[in-house]
Structure formats: structure tokens, C-alpha cells
Scaffold this motif. Structure first.
Motif, PDB file in Angstrom:
ATOM      1  N   MET A 280      11.987  25.831  -4.181  1.00 47.88           N
ATOM      2  CA  MET A 280      11.887  23.803  -4.409  1.00 47.88           C
ATOM      3  C   MET A 280      10.683  23.863  -3.080  1.00 47.88           C
ATOM      4  N   ALA A 281       9.748  23.360  -3.511  1.00 49.86           N
ATOM      5  CA  ALA A 281       9.244  22.039  -2.680  1.00 49.86           C
ATOM      6  C   ALA A 281       9.644  20.809  -1.829  1.00 49.86           C
ATOM      7  N   GLU A 282       9.503  20.756  -0.911  1.00 49.32           N
ATOM      8  CA  GLU A 282      10.037  19.666  -0.473  1.00 49.32           C
ATOM      9  C   GLU A 282       8.618  18.392  -0.769  1.00 49.32           C
ATOM     10  N   ALA A 283       9.683  17.234  -1.090  1.00 46.36           N
ATOM     11  CA  ALA A 283       8.290  16.019  -1.207  1.00 46.36           C
ATOM     12  C   ALA A 283       8.231  15.295   0.073  1.00 46.36           C
ATOM     13  N   SER A 284       6.475  15.297   0.039  1.00 46.01           N
ATOM     14  CA  SER A 284       6.140  15.011   1.078  1.00 46.01           C
ATOM     15  C   SER A 284       6.074  13.614   1.467  1.00 46.01           C
ATOM     16  N   GLU A 285       6.745  13.470   2.889  1.00 47.05           N
ATOM     17  CA  GLU A 285       6.934  11.051   3.069  1.00 47.05           C
ATOM     18  C   GLU A 285       5.506  11.100   3.456  1.00 47.05           C
ATOM     19  N   ALA A 286       5.803   9.697   2.636  1.00 50.47           N
ATOM     20  CA  ALA A 286       4.090   8.555   2.677  1.00 50.47           C
ATOM     21  C   ALA A 286       4.598   8.629   4.422  1.00 50.47           C
ATOM     22  N   PRO A 287       3.236   8.328   4.924  1.00 55.80           N
ATOM     23  CA  PRO A 287       3.560   7.773   6.591  1.00 55.80           C
ATOM     24  C   PRO A 287       4.045   6.226   6.284  1.00 55.80           C
ATOM     25  N   PRO A 288       4.384   5.778   7.630  1.00 57.96           N
ATOM     26  CA  PRO A 288       4.936   4.064   7.156  1.00 57.96           C
ATOM     27  C   PRO A 288       3.657   3.426   7.048  1.00 57.96           C
ATOM     28  N   ALA A 289       4.083   2.355   6.345  1.00 52.67           N
ATOM     29  CA  ALA A 289       2.942   1.227   6.614  1.00 52.67           C
ATOM     30  C   ALA A 289       3.188   0.815   7.681  1.00 52.67           C
ATOM     31  N   SER A 290       0.739   0.137   8.060  1.00 53.41           N
ATOM     32  CA  SER A 290       1.456   0.519  10.045  1.00 53.41           C
ATOM     33  C   SER A 290       1.872  -1.521   9.649  1.00 53.41           C
ATOM     34  N   PRO A 291       1.784  -2.192  10.491  1.00 51.95           N
ATOM     35  CA  PRO A 291       2.216  -3.193  10.498  1.00 51.95           C
ATOM     36  C   PRO A 291       1.277  -4.690  10.651  1.00 51.95           C
ATOM     37  N   ASP A 292       0.231  -4.039  11.041  1.00 48.11           N
ATOM     38  CA  ASP A 292      -1.471  -4.917  10.982  1.00 48.11           C
ATOM     39  C   ASP A 292      -1.845  -5.368   9.803  1.00 48.11           C
ATOM     40  N   VAL A 293      -1.316  -4.684   7.703  1.00 45.26           N
ATOM     41  CA  VAL A 293      -1.499  -4.764   7.247  1.00 45.26           C
ATOM     42  C   VAL A 293      -1.400  -6.033   6.639  1.00 45.26           C
ATOM     43  N   LYS A 294      -2.095  -7.380   6.221  1.00 43.52           N
ATOM     44  CA  LYS A 294      -1.007  -8.495   5.503  1.00 43.52           C
ATOM     45  C   LYS A 294      -1.595  -7.971   4.693  1.00 43.52           C
ATOM     46  N   PRO A 295      -0.536  -8.817   3.620  1.00 43.44           N
ATOM     47  CA  PRO A 295      -1.037  -9.492   2.407  1.00 43.44           C
ATOM     48  C   PRO A 295      -2.007 -10.252   2.418  1.00 43.44           C
ATOM     49  N   ARG A 296      -3.239  -9.811   0.691  1.00 46.67           N
ATOM     50  CA  ARG A 296      -4.072 -11.032   0.976  1.00 46.67           C
ATOM     51  C   ARG A 296      -3.878 -11.888   0.453  1.00 46.67           C
ATOM     52  N   HIS A 297      -5.126 -13.292   0.622  1.00 46.74           N
ATOM     53  CA  HIS A 297      -4.566 -14.466   0.001  1.00 46.74           C
ATOM     54  C   HIS A 297      -5.672 -14.796  -1.186  1.00 46.74           C
ATOM     55  N   VAL A 298      -5.188 -14.788  -1.998  1.00 51.97           N
ATOM     56  CA  VAL A 298      -5.456 -14.936  -3.131  1.00 51.97           C
ATOM     57  C   VAL A 298      -5.841 -15.899  -4.017  1.00 51.97           C
ATOM     58  N   VAL A 299      -6.850 -17.108  -3.991  1.00 48.47           N
ATOM     59  CA  VAL A 299      -6.581 -18.575  -4.783  1.00 48.47           C
ATOM     60  C   VAL A 299      -6.912 -18.639  -6.034  1.00 48.47           C
ATOM     61  N   TYR A 300      -6.031 -19.693  -7.100  1.00 48.81           N
ATOM     62  CA  TYR A 300      -6.453 -19.356  -8.351  1.00 48.81           C
ATOM     63  C   TYR A 300      -7.381 -20.802  -8.242  1.00 48.81           C
ATOM     64  N   CYS A 301      -7.921 -20.994  -9.693  1.00 50.08           N
ATOM     65  CA  CYS A 301      -8.539 -22.178  -9.642  1.00 50.08           C
ATOM     66  C   CYS A 301      -7.818 -23.289 -10.612  1.00 50.08           C
ATOM     67  N   GLY A 302      -7.582 -24.374 -10.360  1.00 46.06           N
ATOM     68  CA  GLY A 302      -6.177 -25.598 -10.400  1.00 46.06           C
ATOM     69  C   GLY A 302      -6.822 -25.522 -12.093  1.00 46.06           C
ATOM     70  N   VAL A 303      -8.391 -25.329 -12.647  1.00 46.63           N
ATOM     71  CA  VAL A 303      -8.174 -26.098 -13.824  1.00 46.63           C
ATOM     72  C   VAL A 303      -8.050 -24.818 -14.926  1.00 46.63           C
ATOM     73  N   CYS A 304      -8.375 -23.599 -15.078  1.00 47.24           N
ATOM     74  CA  CYS A 304      -8.063 -22.303 -16.268  1.00 47.24           C
ATOM     75  C   CYS A 304      -7.340 -21.532 -15.550  1.00 47.24           C
ATOM     76  N   SER A 305      -6.789 -21.347 -14.742  1.00 50.33           N
ATOM     77  CA  SER A 305      -5.702 -20.814 -13.280  1.00 50.33           C
ATOM     78  C   SER A 305      -6.255 -19.107 -13.012  1.00 50.33           C
ATOM     79  N   LEU A 306      -7.783 -18.901 -13.414  1.00 54.51           N
ATOM     80  CA  LEU A 306      -8.191 -17.770 -13.257  1.00 54.51           C
ATOM     81  C   LEU A 306      -8.552 -17.693 -11.338  1.00 54.51           C
TER      82      LEU A 306
END
Length: 195
Positions: free
Chosen positions: A1-27
Motif C-alpha cells: 500500500m502506497a503511503e499518502a504524500s503529505e502536502a507541504p504546509p502553507a507558507s505563512p506569508d500567502v495572503k488571501p486576494r481581495h476582489v472588488v465587485y461592482c456595486g451596480v452589476c455585482s461582477l
């Protein structure tokens, strides 16, 4: 049985991306051109996010990515859209000047009257709101009813045709006045039954 490879831990300096949405059409603003309200979206973006507006809607940004033929087509399309919008505006003005608001005084019994107001929707009035305003102002019953022709009219209890005429022409409580030439008062008498 193959062992599941563990994903490397997420680096602490990755920030979520801020997305602006239109106030008129919401896209997202990059996709506003695919909605139906491009002009309103552009105005909203210019007022709320000036830097993003400059990046997306500046002449240099739009035309530098296009070839010469595409630039000519874009200019031609813009002229067509502008001409179409101007034609629609003039057509609306023509429709408003030709349409009439009819105020009918209808006899119910010998001394009882009902006032029916039709044609308000062509001038941009909200019939339910106007009906409620009539009921409050004149301290009487007022409602929106359907006509046999398929439209809607406001029915007010009592002989209030002159007062309603003055209220519409003076623009009391409304942002726009209705031109006096576009308001017509009609008296409709009840026919006596042959018996």
C-alpha cells in the motif's frame, strides 16, 4: 500500500486576494462589459475606485491593446451606440409629450362620485405610491385597479378631479411636474337604465 504524500504546509506569508465587485452589476469590474449596464458600472467604478477605473477605462489602456482595424471598429461601434442612445432618448421625450394623463369623474349614484386617474405610468410614477399619497392627502379610499384595456388606473373615492389636477401640475410631493397640456379632465355620467 502506497503511503499518502503529505502536502507541504502553507507558507505563512500567502495572503488571501481581495476582489472588488461592482456595486451596480455585482461582477468584478473587469467583467462589467459583459453585463447590460456598462455605462453605470463605469460611473460607479470612477466614483468608488478611481485607480482601477483609470487602469480599465483609460483611452491608452483600451486602444494600445487593439490593432488599427480593431481601433477603427471600436470607434465606429461607439459612435453607433451613442447615436442609438440619443435616438432612444428623443423617442422617449416624444412619447412623453404625446401621452396624456386622464382624470375621469365618474358618477356612481345621484350624488356619489369616483375619480379615476390613468396614464401616470408613462410619466414614471409608481401607481401604488401615488395611490397611497392620494388616500392620505384627501383622506379617502384610493386603490390601483386594472382597466378592461389591460392597463392600470388609480380609483379615488369622491369628486377630487380638480384637486388631483392641481396636485399633478404643481408637482406636490413629486420630483417632476406634469405639463398642464398633458393632463385631461373628463366627466363620465352614469347611463340611466331603460326600465
Amino acid at each position: 500500500m502506497a503511503e499518502a504524500s503529505e502536502a507541504p504546509p502553507a507558507s505563512p506569508d500567502v495572503k488571501p486576494r481581495h476582489v472588488v465587485y461592482c456595486g451596480v452589476c455585482s461582477l468584478p469590474p473587469e467583467y462589467c462589459e459583459f453585463g447590460g449596464t456598462v455605462k453605470k458600472c463605469e460611473e460607479w467604478l470612477e466614483k468608488n475606485h478611481k485607480d482601477m477605473h483609470d487602469r480599465l477605462y483609460s483611452e491608452a489602456a483600451n486602444l494600445s491593446t487593439l490593432s488599427v482595424d480593431a481601433q477603427k471598429r471600436a470607434a465606429k461601434d461607439a459612435a453607433k451606440k451613442e447615436a442609438k442612445a440619443a435616438a432612444a432618448e428623443s423617442k422617449l421625450q416624444e412619447k412623453l409629450s404625446a401621452s396624456k394623463i386622464t382624470i375621469k369623474r365618474i358618477e356612481r349614484n345621484k350624488r356619489k362620485y369616483v375619480t379615476a386617474v390613468s396614464g401616470l405610468e408613462t410619466f414614471g410614477f409608481d401607481l401604488k405610491k401615488v395611490s397611497k399619497d392620494f388616500g392620505k392627502k384627501f383622506a379617502t379610499g384610493s386603490s390601483v385597479t386594472k382597466t378592461p384595456a389591460g392597463g392600470e388606473e388609480i380609483t379615488v373615492q369622491g369628486d377630487l378631479s380638480d384637486e388631483i389636477f392641481d396636485m399633478l401640475v404643481d408637482g406636490e410631493g413629486y420630483k417632476d411636474k406634469v405639463p398642464e397640456d398633458n393632463v385631461e379632465c373628463v366627466e363620465d355620467k352614469k347611463k340611466k337604465s331603460a326600465g
